[in-house]
Design a protein around this motif. Structure first.
Motif, PDB file in Angstrom:
ATOM      1  N   LEU A  99     -14.915   7.932  -5.845  1.00 18.69           N
ATOM      2  CA  LEU A  99     -13.496   7.985  -5.483  1.00 18.69           C
ATOM      3  C   LEU A  99     -12.839   6.683  -5.918  1.00 18.69           C
ATOM      4  O   LEU A  99     -13.510   5.686  -6.151  1.00 18.69           O
ATOM      5  N   GLU A 100     -11.533   6.726  -6.043  1.00 17.98           N
ATOM      6  CA  GLU A 100     -10.779   5.519  -6.369  1.00 17.98           C
ATOM      7  C   GLU A 100      -9.539   5.450  -5.497  1.00 17.98           C
ATOM      8  O   GLU A 100      -9.022   6.475  -5.054  1.00 17.98           O
ATOM      9  N   TYR A 101      -9.083   4.223  -5.254  1.00 22.07           N
ATOM     10  CA  TYR A 101      -7.866   4.004  -4.484  1.00 22.07           C
ATOM     11  C   TYR A 101      -6.706   4.015  -5.467  1.00 22.07           C
ATOM     12  O   TYR A 101      -6.692   3.256  -6.425  1.00 22.07           O
ATOM     13  N   GLU A 102      -5.753   4.906  -5.247  1.00 23.37           N
ATOM     14  CA  GLU A 102      -4.660   5.112  -6.199  1.00 23.37           C
ATOM     15  C   GLU A 102      -3.334   4.715  -5.571  1.00 23.37           C
ATOM     16  O   GLU A 102      -3.070   5.022  -4.415  1.00 23.37           O
ATOM     17  N   ALA A 103      -2.529   4.029  -6.362  1.00 22.52           N
ATOM     18  CA  ALA A 103      -1.163   3.694  -5.967  1.00 22.52           C
ATOM     19  C   ALA A 103      -0.217   4.320  -6.979  1.00 22.52           C
ATOM     20  O   ALA A 103      -0.431   4.226  -8.190  1.00 22.52           O
ATOM     21  N   LEU A 104       0.824   4.973  -6.478  1.00 25.68           N
ATOM     22  CA  LEU A 104       1.882   5.508  -7.330  1.00 25.68           C
ATOM     23  C   LEU A 104       3.085   4.593  -7.155  1.00 25.68           C
ATOM     24  O   LEU A 104       3.555   4.374  -6.032  1.00 25.68           O
ATOM     25  N   VAL A 105       3.562   4.072  -8.272  1.00 26.65           N
ATOM     26  CA  VAL A 105       4.617   3.064  -8.251  1.00 26.65           C
ATOM     27  C   VAL A 105       5.839   3.606  -8.991  1.00 26.65           C
ATOM     28  O   VAL A 105       5.731   4.065 -10.127  1.00 26.65           O
ATOM     29  N   GLY A 106       6.984   3.563  -8.318  1.00 20.62           N
ATOM     30  CA  GLY A 106       8.226   4.082  -8.889  1.00 20.62           C
ATOM     31  C   GLY A 106       8.807   3.165  -9.946  1.00 20.62           C
ATOM     32  O   GLY A 106       8.345   2.031 -10.148  1.00 20.62           O
ATOM     33  N   PRO A 107       9.850   3.651 -10.630  1.00 18.86           N
ATOM     34  CA  PRO A 107      10.458   2.890 -11.725  1.00 18.86           C
ATOM     35  C   PRO A 107      10.977   1.511 -11.321  1.00 18.86           C
ATOM     36  O   PRO A 107      10.970   0.591 -12.120  1.00 18.86           O
ATOM     37  N   GLY A 108      11.359   1.335 -10.069  1.00 13.28           N
ATOM     38  CA  GLY A 108      11.846   0.032  -9.619  1.00 13.28           C
ATOM     39  C   GLY A 108      10.748  -0.869  -9.085  1.00 13.28           C
ATOM     40  O   GLY A 108      11.022  -1.938  -8.553  1.00 13.28           O
ATOM     41  N   GLY A 109       9.486  -0.436  -9.204  1.00  9.20           N
ATOM     42  CA  GLY A 109       8.373  -1.227  -8.711  1.00  9.20           C
ATOM     43  C   GLY A 109       8.003  -0.939  -7.272  1.00  9.20           C
ATOM     44  O   GLY A 109       7.065  -1.526  -6.748  1.00  9.20           O
ATOM     45  N   GLU A 110       8.723  -0.012  -6.619  1.00 10.27           N
ATOM     46  CA  GLU A 110       8.409   0.297  -5.227  1.00 10.27           C
ATOM     47  C   GLU A 110       7.165   1.184  -5.150  1.00 10.27           C
ATOM     48  O   GLU A 110       6.920   2.009  -6.011  1.00 10.27           O
ATOM     49  N   LEU A 111       6.412   0.978  -4.104  1.00  8.77           N
ATOM     50  CA  LEU A 111       5.183   1.726  -3.881  1.00  8.77           C
ATOM     51  C   LEU A 111       5.535   3.068  -3.245  1.00  8.77           C
ATOM     52  O   LEU A 111       6.047   3.117  -2.132  1.00  8.77           O
ATOM     53  N   TRP A 112       5.293   4.152  -3.966  1.00 11.06           N
ATOM     54  CA  TRP A 112       5.623   5.481  -3.473  1.00 11.06           C
ATOM     55  C   TRP A 112       4.516   6.064  -2.606  1.00 11.06           C
ATOM     56  O   TRP A 112       4.759   6.777  -1.651  1.00 11.06           O
ATOM     57  N   ASN A 113       3.281   5.835  -2.997  1.00 13.82           N
ATOM     58  CA  ASN A 113       2.155   6.419  -2.282  1.00 13.82           C
ATOM     59  C   ASN A 113       0.910   5.595  -2.574  1.00 13.82           C
ATOM     60  O   ASN A 113       0.811   4.969  -3.624  1.00 13.82           O
ATOM     61  N   GLN A 114      -0.026   5.619  -1.646  1.00  9.48           N
ATOM     62  CA  GLN A 114      -1.333   5.002  -1.864  1.00  9.48           C
ATOM     63  C   GLN A 114      -2.358   5.799  -1.089  1.00  9.48           C
ATOM     64  O   GLN A 114      -2.156   6.113   0.079  1.00  9.48           O
ATOM     65  N   TRP A 115      -3.431   6.170  -1.788  1.00  7.68           N
ATOM     66  CA  TRP A 115      -4.464   6.964  -1.154  1.00  7.68           C
ATOM     67  C   TRP A 115      -5.685   7.045  -2.048  1.00  7.68           C
ATOM     68  O   TRP A 115      -5.648   6.623  -3.201  1.00  7.68           O
ATOM     69  N   PHE A 116      -6.768   7.596  -1.491  1.00  4.23           N
ATOM     70  CA  PHE A 116      -7.976   7.809  -2.266  1.00  4.23           C
ATOM     71  C   PHE A 116      -7.856   9.109  -3.055  1.00  4.23           C
ATOM     72  O   PHE A 116      -7.327  10.099  -2.547  1.00  4.23           O
ATOM     73  N   VAL A 117      -8.378   9.099  -4.278  1.00  2.00           N
ATOM     74  CA  VAL A 117      -8.391  10.281  -5.134  1.00  2.00           C
ATOM     75  C   VAL A 117      -9.759  10.364  -5.810  1.00  2.00           C
ATOM     76  O   VAL A 117     -10.504   9.389  -5.858  1.00  2.00           O
TER      77      VAL A 117
END
Length: 172
Positions: A82-100
């Protein structure tokens, strides 16, 4: 681990033992992270994750509606495969973080629902009729799914499976 302790305290205790850490050290690490999160000059969002985890070994792009987000992933030794994933929006804001699971979801049988071994996508892909609902706290997810004539509730923290409960009957 602090949020995971709310849902699956035994797994957290086992992990602390393997790491040679105490509950006091867990509390101090959580307090340190909380202080950093609220410090005015501390890095925020993905920059805070980079500070804690280092540069992400995987970086990519993913469409999200009419926008595109950056995808950052880190393998963590306690969760092989598994890996820890961060989804980052166009302005650099963190949209989501979770294991995938970076290779994509795996199909599980009911007996394959092992805490800390599967993620939201695995359960959603494995049980027809699975419905994702909001979790009871930040970074918590819930999936209700039918199996064996009952509806079960899989509980996740940061996208990592924690516990299986019988779903309540009727509206929550």
């Amino acid at each position: 681990m602090r949020r995971m302790r709310d849902v699956n305290a035994q797994k957290v205790e086992e992990a602390l033992g393997r790491a040679g850490a105490s509950r006091a050290e867990l509390r101090e690490a959580h307090a340190h992270w909380t202080r950093l999160s609220h410090a005015p000059r501390a890095p925020k969002g993905a920059a805070a994750l980079r500070m804690a985890l280092g540069p992400p070994p995987f970086r990519g792009l993913r469409p999200a509606g009419s926008l595109t987000c950056d995808v950052l992933r880190w393998p963590l030794p306690s969760w092989p495969g598994l890996e820890y994933e961060a989804l980052v929006g166009p302005g650099g804001e963190l949209w989501n973080q979770w294991f995938v699971r970076p290779s994509g979801p795996v199909t599980l049988g009911f007996a394959g629902l092992v805490p800390w071994a599967c993620v939201v996508a695995d359960v959603a892909a494995s049980f027809p009729g699975a419905v994702q609902i909001d979790g009871p706290a930040p970074h918590h997810w819930t999936i209700d799914f039918p199996h064996g004539g009952r509806t079960h509730r899989a509980r996740f923290v940061y996208g990592l499976f924690q516990r299986l409960d019988r779903a309540p009957s009727g509206p929550d």
